[in-house]
Write a protein that holds these residues in place. Structure first.
Motif, PDB file in Angstrom:
ATOM      1  N   GLU A   1       0.832  -1.202   0.000  1.00 24.16           N
ATOM      2  CA  GLU A   1       0.000   0.000   0.000  1.00 24.16           C
ATOM      3  C   GLU A   1       0.870   1.257   0.000  1.00 24.16           C
ATOM      4  O   GLU A   1       0.507   2.277  -0.600  1.00 24.16           O
ATOM      5  N   GLN A   2       2.007   1.193   0.645  1.00 32.30           N
ATOM      6  CA  GLN A   2       2.921   2.346   0.666  1.00 32.30           C
ATOM      7  C   GLN A   2       3.413   2.682  -0.730  1.00 32.30           C
ATOM      8  O   GLN A   2       3.426   3.846  -1.141  1.00 32.30           O
ATOM      9  N   THR A   3       3.804   1.636  -1.489  1.00 31.67           N
ATOM     10  CA  THR A   3       4.280   1.852  -2.861  1.00 31.67           C
ATOM     11  C   THR A   3       3.139   2.345  -3.752  1.00 31.67           C
ATOM     12  O   THR A   3       3.327   3.245  -4.579  1.00 31.67           O
ATOM     13  N   LYS A   4       1.955   1.762  -3.583  1.00 32.89           N
ATOM     14  CA  LYS A   4       0.805   2.198  -4.372  1.00 32.89           C
ATOM     15  C   LYS A   4       0.520   3.681  -4.130  1.00 32.89           C
ATOM     16  O   LYS A   4       0.268   4.439  -5.081  1.00 32.89           O
ATOM     17  N   ARG A   5       0.555   4.062  -2.875  1.00 30.87           N
ATOM     18  CA  ARG A   5       0.285   5.455  -2.531  1.00 30.87           C
ATOM     19  C   ARG A   5       1.315   6.387  -3.154  1.00 30.87           C
ATOM     20  O   ARG A   5       0.984   7.434  -3.710  1.00 30.87           O
ATOM     21  N   LYS A   6       2.592   6.006  -3.087  1.00 30.49           N
ATOM     22  CA  LYS A   6       3.656   6.830  -3.647  1.00 30.49           C
ATOM     23  C   LYS A   6       3.504   6.978  -5.164  1.00 30.49           C
ATOM     24  O   LYS A   6       3.596   8.087  -5.708  1.00 30.49           O
TER      25      LYS A   6
END
Length: 344
Positions: A31-36
């Protein structure tokens, strides 16, 4: 120059394949990568080419919606905007677009559905009707294309996924409601008997009369064709009977509005001279004069669940056939009144 997936990858410090997986909402990406990545996409103004991605995935991310006649005439009936609202909510949640049919005749609808299927324009189809001996429905079944129906199929009921109301039951309940109010002379304004919903409601009316010990009399039944040919004359003939009806069941709210208008022109008042009850409970029913007693058939839910069923079939072609009857509620307003029989 248009922003590319490579520009997004470079700015987000990830590989282009990771950007592609973010676009596809791959569960393996954190989710962190998706958000970035999504923040970079928004900042750079990058819009994914979903058409190309869907082509590669052999999916259109689009569902076809087929009405019983042309969109221009269908949208004059308040049923369709509400059922389509339900479809849109489910389709949006599943990230699907909608392709509306525009055919105005049975043949045009059939040809357009064949084009949708063979041209791979949609991933599945919702039929917003159930017609007697419908070649479009039979075609979809024969080619094993994902589809669902709003309405009980005339043929192959146990082989087709559909959502509907229990139309026989609700027609039965409407007649029983009028009988409790003291009515024994109950007329029925039927819909087009080419459609299963009209057949079921007429059968429910007949069975209810039999259950409460009243005979079915042909003179109290007005066909859809009677109303279309000369509605005012048909209502005049009905009210000129030696024993005119004290209550009329209309197959939907639009028909009820029409009947009330003709009765007013003929100097009859609702409900003083005759009670009126119908089905669908359109939004305007509460504001009509008099406010119309009607059965709320949960139109929004019909569209919502038909789409949910369809998306399930698209994702799993081997999913079991499903049937679901949506609940209904009789909304009592001012178009019906209690009467006393001559013996009381």
């Amino acid at each position: 120059m248009a922003v590319t997936i490579i520009d997004v990858a470079r700015e987000a410090n990830v590989s282009p394949s990771t950007v592609s997986r973010v676009i596809a909402d791959n569960p393996r990406i954190s989710e962190q990568t998706k958000r970035k990545v999504r923040e970079v996409m928004d900042r750079l103004g990058y819009y994914p080419n979903f058409q190309a991605r869907n082509l590669a995935a052999k999916s259109t991310k689009t569902i076809g919606v087929v009405m019983s006649n042309s969109t221009s005439s269908a949208f004059q009936n308040p049923f369709f905007p509400e059922v389509i609202r339900g479809i849109c909510v489910s389709a949006h949640a599943g990230k699907y677009g909608i392709y509306f049919s525009t055919g105005g005749t049975e043949n045009e609808i059939y040809e357009e559905v064949v084009s949708m299927v063979q041209g791979k324009k949609v991933d599945g189809i919702i039929l917003l009707y159930s017609r007697v001996n419908d070649r479009t429905m039979k075609y979809l079944k024969e080619v094993k294309f994902p589809f669902t129906m709003v309405g009980r199929p005339y043929d192959f009921e146990h082989e087709i996924t559909y959502i509907d109301n229990d139309n026989e039951k609700i027609a039965h309940e409407v007649v029983k409601y009028l009988q409790v109010l003291g009515h024994e002379k109950i007329a029925f304004i039927g819909g087009d008997l080419d459609f299963v919903v009209s057949i079921d409601r007429l059968n429910g009316y007949k069975k209810a009369l039999s259950t409460i010990g009243l005979p079915y009399e042909e003179k109290y039944f007005l066909r859809d064709s009677d109303m279309k040919l000369n509605g005012k004359e048909a209502i005049q003939k009905l009210m000129d009977l030696a024993a005119p009806p004290t209550a009329i069941v209309a197959h939907d709210d639009l028909a009820a509005y029409e009947v009330i208008r003709y009765l007013e022109e003929l100097s009859y008042e609702v409900p003083e001279d005759v009670s009126i009850i119908s089905f669908n409970n359109h939004a305007l029913s509460a504001y009509f004069k008099p406010p119309l007693t009607s059965v709320d058939i949960s139109i929004f839910e019909l569209g919502l669940e038909a789409t949910n069923f369809l998306l399930g079939k698209i994702q799993n072609p081997n999913e079991a056939v499903k049937h679901h009857l949506v609940s209904t509620t009789l909304i009592e307003r001012e178009s019906c009144k209690k009467i006393t029989t001559s013996g009381e």
